[in-house]
Design a protein around this motif. Structure first.
Motif, PDB file in Angstrom:
ATOM      1  N   ARG A 148      -6.450   6.397   0.454  1.00 41.42           N
ATOM      2  CA  ARG A 148      -5.109   6.849   0.051  1.00 41.42           C
ATOM      3  C   ARG A 148      -5.178   8.143  -0.743  1.00 41.42           C
TER       4      ARG A 148
ATOM      5  N   THR B 220       3.081  -5.261  -1.152  1.00 41.92           N
ATOM      6  CA  THR B 220       1.620  -5.277  -0.991  1.00 41.92           C
ATOM      7  C   THR B 220       1.062  -3.862  -1.003  1.00 41.92           C
ATOM      8  N   GLN B 221       1.747  -2.968  -0.284  1.00 44.81           N
ATOM      9  CA  GLN B 221       1.252  -1.590  -0.163  1.00 44.81           C
ATOM     10  C   GLN B 221       1.167  -0.889  -1.512  1.00 44.81           C
TER      11      GLN B 221
ATOM     12  N   MET C 145      -8.642  -5.425  -0.060  1.00 41.20           N
ATOM     13  CA  MET C 145      -8.957  -6.805   0.347  1.00 41.20           C
ATOM     14  C   MET C 145     -10.113  -6.842   1.327  1.00 41.20           C
TER      15      MET C 145
ATOM     16  N   VAL D 162      -4.295  -2.949  -4.137  1.00 44.10           N
ATOM     17  CA  VAL D 162      -5.413  -3.884  -4.127  1.00 44.10           C
ATOM     18  C   VAL D 162      -6.200  -3.651  -2.837  1.00 44.10           C
TER      19      VAL D 162
ATOM     20  N   ALA E 295      -7.845   3.307   5.248  1.00 40.24           N
ATOM     21  CA  ALA E 295      -7.573   2.716   3.926  1.00 40.24           C
ATOM     22  C   ALA E 295      -7.613   3.752   2.805  1.00 40.24           C
TER      23      ALA E 295
ATOM     24  N   LEU F  50       0.900 -10.933  -0.382  1.00 43.13           N
ATOM     25  CA  LEU F  50       1.098 -11.409   0.990  1.00 43.13           C
ATOM     26  C   LEU F  50       1.930 -12.686   0.997  1.00 43.13           C
TER      27      LEU F  50
END
Lengths: 261, 239
Positions: free
Chosen positions: B104, B75-76, B82, B80, B102, B49
């Protein structure tokens, strides 16, 4: 009220969307029906119906086009980091500042079949964009666009970037972040812009007059007809319908903003 | 064994200067220190980020940031998970949708929702599936945020002061949950806190930070018997 809220919360997203669209359509229908009742006579309908349907044919697509273009450009202005953003916004906002007749004049200058742009458009579309409904829609779109764009930019800039960062951390692509996070969170401001844009498209007068030509039965919207028939008794019906249409549109789009779609 | 995370970065923002080097193995590592020492900034750098001025970040052997080489994985793509201090659940979506978004590893809405249900069950929040985040208590929100952080099968979970906004009773309850869920999932995690007791109870490794630097790093010896209290420590060299 609580029960209504509970029912709305329990509804699936697609049914909420259907409900909101139905509300908007019903709003227009109600405006149309009530106008009939208050007009006191159906005798004027033959005169009124033409401009009424034409106004709908112009205002609805113009709002949709201005909405799509306004939200897209509002998003680019809010999120893009490039020089000249504010200049672009100023150019996009010109239809607010300039007198509508001036906009109409420039549109005529650009879109008339004899001009380079007008000739190109005529070849591509198959007809000119002046003195027909397409021209009226174009003029109304241009009038509504800056309201949609400015409201969208402000609303998108107001979205807490932490939500977007959280979504990226979840693995969402930038496109999905925009469609599933940013725009839904900015929807109230965007809906406010659409409301004003829709009202502007309904009442568009100057540019429509110049580009459309105020041809009876072809490009005479209600705003133009009210002026043309200023002394005729049916003007009251048209005035009432126009007011109710504006109120119905605002209510419908306002519901869209408040809904939890 | 490849470290779960290797950080060697510098970043300057205004007068604040972050310059840190550390690496952690699997398990739950805690970044501990008072407010304003750069703990959350470290997490932002790891998550992508924020970009460092210099240095490298390696997650599970994959270099995600290397300023010298110009490597910067988005980031994608870092995989990770968060968990933020205030949850940051999307207010216009239900709890289930928040978690499903979220996921995937599954294709299709139904499959993603099934995975989301599994994670909500694991954190004891499945009964909240249809609710909106606005109607949840702080503890409930953090349970959902924890499920969301883990639902995407991340290679690393980052928890940014997930308990600091909660009252002491809920905090104690969630401490156990976080440790249990993280350990049972087998996903390495880095948690940020300014609470010494929390750091001691949660961390396998506690990394103490001050003024943008890692000052100490120690391994917390976990008791083998469930009756024993955690907290006995051994020293480890700060890198």
């Amino acid at each position: 009220m609580t029960r209504t809220r509970a029912v709305v919360q329990a509804m699936d997203v697609k049914w909420k969307t259907v409900a909101v669209v139905c509300t908007v359509v019903a709003g227009f229908g109600l405006g149309f029906g009530v106008a009939h009742l208050f007009a006191g006579s159906i005798a004027y309908w033959d005169v009124v119906s033409g401009p009424f349907y034409l106004t709908l044919r112009v205002a609805i697509p113009a709002t949709i086009l201005a909405g799509v273009a306004g939200i897209t450009s509002g998003y680019v202005l809010a999120k893009g980091r490039f020089p000249g953003r504010n200049v672009l916004e100023t150019i996009g906002s010109l239809p607010i500042i300039l007198p509508p007749t001036v906009i109409g004049f420039y549109l005529l200058e650009v879109l008339a079949p004899g001009t380079r742009v007008g000739g190109f458009v005529t070849r591509v579309v198959g007809h000119a964009l002046v003195y027909n409904v397409a021209g009226c829609i174009f003029a109304a779109t241009l009038a509504a666009f800056p309201f949609c764009m400015r409201a969208a930019r402000t609303a998108i800039e107001g979205v807490d970037p932490s939500f977007e960062q959280a979504a990226r951390a979840m693995g969402l692509s930038n496109r999905r972040v925009a469609l599933r996070v940013t725009l839904p969170l900015a929807r109230r401001g965007i809906a406010a812009g659409l409301t004003i844009g829709c009202a502007r498209a309904l009442g568009e007068y100057g540019a429509t007059l110049m580009v459309g030509g105020d041809i009876n039965g072809k490009t005479r919207t209600m705003s133009l007809a009210i002026l043309d028939e200023f002394t005729a008794p049916e003007r009251n019906t048209m005035l009432l319908i126009l007011v109710l249409m504006a109120v119905a549109a605002m209510t419908g789009v306002g519901l869209l903003g408040r809904s939890r779609v | 064994m490849t470290p779960a995370l290797e950080v060697n970065v510098t970043r300057r923002i205004g007068e604040f200067d972050l310059d840190e080097t550390f690496s952690v193995e699997s398990g739950l590592s805690v970044l501990f220190g008072p407010s304003g020492v750069g703990k959350s900034m470290t997490l932002s750098l790891i998550a992508g980020l924020l970009r460092p001025d210099t240095g490298t970040i390696v997650i599970n052997g994959t270099t995600v940031t290397d300023c010298a080489q110009g490597t910067y994985v988005s980031t994608q793509a870092r995989r990770v998970g968060m968990v933020f201090q205030d949850g940051l659940l999307l207010p216009h979506r239900t709890v289930l949708d928040n978690v499903a978004l979220a996921v995937r590893q599954a294709n299709g809405r139904i499959a993603r929702r099934a995975v989301a249900h599994t994670w909500l069950e694991r954190v004891g929040a499945d009964q909240l599936s249809d609710r909106r985040p606005g109607s949840l208590s702080g503890g409930q929100r953090q349970r959902v945020a924890l499920a969301r952080g883990l639902a995407g099968e991340p290679s690393l979970v980052l928890l940014d002061e997930p308990l600091s906004a909660l009252d002491s009773v809920v905090r104690r309850e969630l401490r156990n949950l976080i440790r249990d869920v993280i350990v049972s999932s087998g996903v390495p995690a880095v948690l940020v806190t300014h609470d010494a007791e929390e750091a001691e109870q949660l961390g396998d490794v506690v990394i103490s930070m001050d003024d943008g630097r890692v000052r100490a790093m120690r391994t917390v010896e976990r008791p083998t018997s469930p009756q024993s209290e955690p907290g006995s420590t051994t020293s480890a060299e700060a890198t």
